[in-house]
Design a protein around this motif. Sequence first.
Motif, PDB file in Angstrom:
ATOM      1  N   ASN A  15       0.786  -1.231   0.000  1.00  0.00           N
ATOM      2  CA  ASN A  15       0.000   0.000   0.000  1.00  0.00           C
ATOM      3  C   ASN A  15       0.820   1.284   0.000  1.00  0.00           C
ATOM      4  N   TYR A  16       2.111   1.190   0.240  1.00  0.00           N
ATOM      5  CA  TYR A  16       2.943   2.390   0.371  1.00  0.00           C
ATOM      6  C   TYR A  16       2.964   3.218  -0.919  1.00  0.00           C
ATOM      7  N   SER A  17       3.222   2.571  -2.032  1.00  0.00           N
ATOM      8  CA  SER A  17       3.321   3.308  -3.296  1.00  0.00           C
ATOM      9  C   SER A  17       1.990   3.939  -3.713  1.00  0.00           C
ATOM     10  N   PRO A  18       0.871   3.180  -3.768  1.00  0.00           N
ATOM     11  CA  PRO A  18      -0.390   3.828  -4.146  1.00  0.00           C
ATOM     12  C   PRO A  18      -0.841   4.901  -3.163  1.00  0.00           C
ATOM     13  N   ALA A  19      -0.518   4.730  -1.874  1.00  0.00           N
ATOM     14  CA  ALA A  19      -0.873   5.766  -0.902  1.00  0.00           C
ATOM     15  C   ALA A  19      -0.110   7.047  -1.183  1.00  0.00           C
ATOM     16  N   ARG A  20       1.156   6.925  -1.533  1.00  0.00           N
ATOM     17  CA  ARG A  20       1.948   8.108  -1.884  1.00  0.00           C
ATOM     18  C   ARG A  20       1.401   8.762  -3.144  1.00  0.00           C
ATOM     19  N   GLN A  21       0.990   7.953  -4.103  1.00  0.00           N
ATOM     20  CA  GLN A  21       0.383   8.508  -5.317  1.00  0.00           C
ATOM     21  C   GLN A  21      -0.865   9.322  -4.970  1.00  0.00           C
ATOM     22  N   SER A  22      -1.669   8.797  -4.077  1.00  0.00           N
ATOM     23  CA  SER A  22      -2.928   9.462  -3.733  1.00  0.00           C
ATOM     24  C   SER A  22      -2.722  10.703  -2.884  1.00  0.00           C
ATOM     25  N   ASP A  30      -8.170  15.502  -7.262  1.00  0.00           N
ATOM     26  CA  ASP A  30      -9.469  15.380  -7.896  1.00  0.00           C
ATOM     27  C   ASP A  30      -9.913  13.921  -7.946  1.00  0.00           C
ATOM     28  N   TYR A  31      -9.012  13.018  -7.670  1.00  0.00           N
ATOM     29  CA  TYR A  31      -9.304  11.600  -7.730  1.00  0.00           C
ATOM     30  C   TYR A  31      -9.533  11.009  -6.339  1.00  0.00           C
ATOM     31  N   ALA A  32      -9.777  11.861  -5.349  1.00  0.00           N
ATOM     32  CA  ALA A  32      -9.881  11.392  -3.969  1.00  0.00           C
ATOM     33  C   ALA A  32     -10.960  10.329  -3.790  1.00  0.00           C
ATOM     34  N   ASN A  33     -12.102  10.471  -4.479  1.00  0.00           N
ATOM     35  CA  ASN A  33     -13.182   9.505  -4.310  1.00  0.00           C
ATOM     36  C   ASN A  33     -13.243   8.515  -5.462  1.00  0.00           C
ATOM     37  N   GLN A  76       3.318  22.057 -14.835  1.00  0.00           N
ATOM     38  CA  GLN A  76       2.933  21.766 -16.217  1.00  0.00           C
ATOM     39  C   GLN A  76       1.593  21.039 -16.256  1.00  0.00           C
ATOM     40  N   GLU A  77       1.411  20.157 -15.307  1.00  0.00           N
ATOM     41  CA  GLU A  77       0.153  19.413 -15.208  1.00  0.00           C
ATOM     42  C   GLU A  77      -1.032  20.362 -15.009  1.00  0.00           C
ATOM     43  N   LEU A  78      -0.829  21.404 -14.201  1.00  0.00           N
ATOM     44  CA  LEU A  78      -1.894  22.376 -13.976  1.00  0.00           C
ATOM     45  C   LEU A  78      -2.266  23.087 -15.271  1.00  0.00           C
ATOM     46  N   LEU A  79      -1.273  23.467 -16.063  1.00  0.00           N
ATOM     47  CA  LEU A  79      -1.578  24.088 -17.356  1.00  0.00           C
ATOM     48  C   LEU A  79      -2.354  23.119 -18.242  1.00  0.00           C
ATOM     49  N   GLY A  80      -2.008  21.831 -18.170  1.00  0.00           N
ATOM     50  CA  GLY A  80      -2.767  20.836 -18.917  1.00  0.00           C
ATOM     51  C   GLY A  80      -4.203  20.752 -18.461  1.00  0.00           C
ATOM     52  N   PRO A  95       8.047  10.678 -14.625  1.00  0.00           N
ATOM     53  CA  PRO A  95       7.292   9.633 -15.319  1.00  0.00           C
ATOM     54  C   PRO A  95       6.418   8.760 -14.423  1.00  0.00           C
ATOM     55  N   ASP A  96       6.701   8.736 -13.128  1.00  0.00           N
ATOM     56  CA  ASP A  96       6.034   7.761 -12.260  1.00  0.00           C
ATOM     57  C   ASP A  96       4.960   8.370 -11.373  1.00  0.00           C
ATOM     58  N   TYR A  97       4.314   9.442 -11.842  1.00  0.00           N
ATOM     59  CA  TYR A  97       3.169   9.985 -11.117  1.00  0.00           C
ATOM     60  C   TYR A  97       1.929   9.777 -11.985  1.00  0.00           C
ATOM     61  N   PHE A  98       0.852   9.295 -11.379  1.00  0.00           N
ATOM     62  CA  PHE A  98      -0.274   8.781 -12.138  1.00  0.00           C
ATOM     63  C   PHE A  98      -1.086   9.836 -12.885  1.00  0.00           C
ATOM     64  N   LYS A  99      -1.214  11.059 -12.331  1.00  0.00           N
ATOM     65  CA  LYS A  99      -2.242  11.955 -12.838  1.00  0.00           C
ATOM     66  C   LYS A  99      -2.054  12.388 -14.290  1.00  0.00           C
ATOM     67  N   PRO A 100      -0.873  12.820 -14.745  1.00  0.00           N
ATOM     68  CA  PRO A 100      -0.787  13.194 -16.156  1.00  0.00           C
ATOM     69  C   PRO A 100      -1.024  12.017 -17.094  1.00  0.00           C
ATOM     70  N   HIS A 101      -0.771  10.788 -16.623  1.00  0.00           N
ATOM     71  CA  HIS A 101      -1.071   9.610 -17.439  1.00  0.00           C
ATOM     72  C   HIS A 101      -2.579   9.432 -17.589  1.00  0.00           C
TER      73      HIS A 101
END
Length: 527
Positions: A54-61, A171-174, A321-325, A349-355
């Motif tokens: 759970n460590y990695s997905p928790a950090r992503q969230s 924005d993906y909290a729920n 950059q993600e915010l501008l997107g 490369p390893d952050y989920f949101k821009p993907h």
Amino acid sequence: MTNCSQIKHTHYHQLVMGFVLSIAITACGTNPVTKKTEFQFVSQEKEIAIGTQNYSPARQSQGGDYVIDPELTAYVQSIGKRLAAVSDRPDLPYEFTVLNDSVPNAWAMPGGKIAFNRGLLYELNSEAELAAVMGHEIVHAAARHGAKSMERGIFLQGAMIAVGIGAQNSDYANLIVGGSQLGAQLVSSKYGRDAESESDFYGMQYMKKAGYDPAAAVTLQETFVRLSKDRKSDFISGLFASHPPSPQRVAANKATLAEMGAGGDMGKEVYAKKVGRLKATQAAYKAYDDGVAALKKGDTATATQLAKKAIAGEPREARFQELLGDIEFTQKQPQSALGYYAKAIKMQPDYFKPHIQSGIALFNMGKKKEAEPYLKRANELLPTAPGHALLGQIAEERGDTNLALQHYQVAASSNSEIGKEATARAMRLDLPRNPNKYLQSGVVADNRGNLFAVVQNDAALAIQNVQVRVIRYDAQTGRAISQSNPMPIRGIIAPGKRGQVGVGVKISDPQEARLYKVAIEAASLVQ
């Protein structure tokens, strides 16, 4: 609740539920920090596995890792390792990460997985204060506080833990789905008063053993109490939500300090040096946070201005950059949004949101084949309802019904509109093949003995085109001896309602109804 020592010295074994006693006794153990006897249903191996998974997905969230200052992360990790080495469980596979979130917070997972938000580092003034927070979190892991919360769930509810969503600033909290929901729950869990007191007390001991001045734990708690009076403070939604400060905690820390004595490293100068680069860019992250808030209000002009200000202050940060997107995406300019998301992915490369955002943009543009790898990568980093729902649609259009159903069922676990839509899509695929999974059936007799086949709709959506077959069984052998032709139940059956059709059989004894069963042959959802 009866504790382990009480169980061992009572006649509890005489109860009818004696097997429960044997399980409880075998689950008794000694807490590695407090040395108290306690129930331990979660083994150390399970603790470590939970934290690792759970460590990695928790950090992503929680905003993802802060990667643009690796020296700062290495510094935080060195302090964590120094404290972990003198802890009561130095053998845990500890990990320490700085998260890219402005909310002042820190948390620990079972198995020694610990994270510090960037926002908390702004607020501290010395290495000893950082050690005070770090020692506190290490005790949460070493004293099994997360595991004990789960064990209370096992003992009282018969389940591991009630899964909820605790992601912040996303924005993906729920929209988090699958096993990653547990990680979000563990991060947002609020420890009890006893656990907080233990973490304060033993955390100060770890500080002293590691050579830090435990007086910093007192002054830090005093600062937290002052900040807690300001209801507008970011601490309210961060650290204070799970670690509420109080004058009682300050007094307890003072008593602990008087007992062990002050003295040791304070490290103000070295701390100031190590966080200097971070604090120099604090204004840039403030502009970014304000830009995100402006975009949520629909003020794209202000959001754009603030995003550009943030980039000028820290051009290496992928989130800007993600915010501008996101701004371009909001303004229905997906092609422009993709350019900014590509820059963000290149930077980190390893952050989920821009993907996931790239996948959604491409899907909406009709470029579903191009969207697929982005959606898959996003789900590898953090499974979300949009990621699985869109992959489900892509699979369904390819004719891969089984894969589509798998994606829809995962997306359906999200308590969101996307989850509801995924539920409907899954049912459209699955209900015609497995109608008995969603519908209940049986026979009833009226007061004249006429038999009716009845179907109860337990699904969340209306159904139609229901066909049933009635099977009669022999009273002596229990074997089927006859069956009817398929019979339609006409009309629409709404959720929670029943439909019925006459069987054409009349019984003289109500007990005879037990010899008849109803098999649902077909059903479909109302389009």
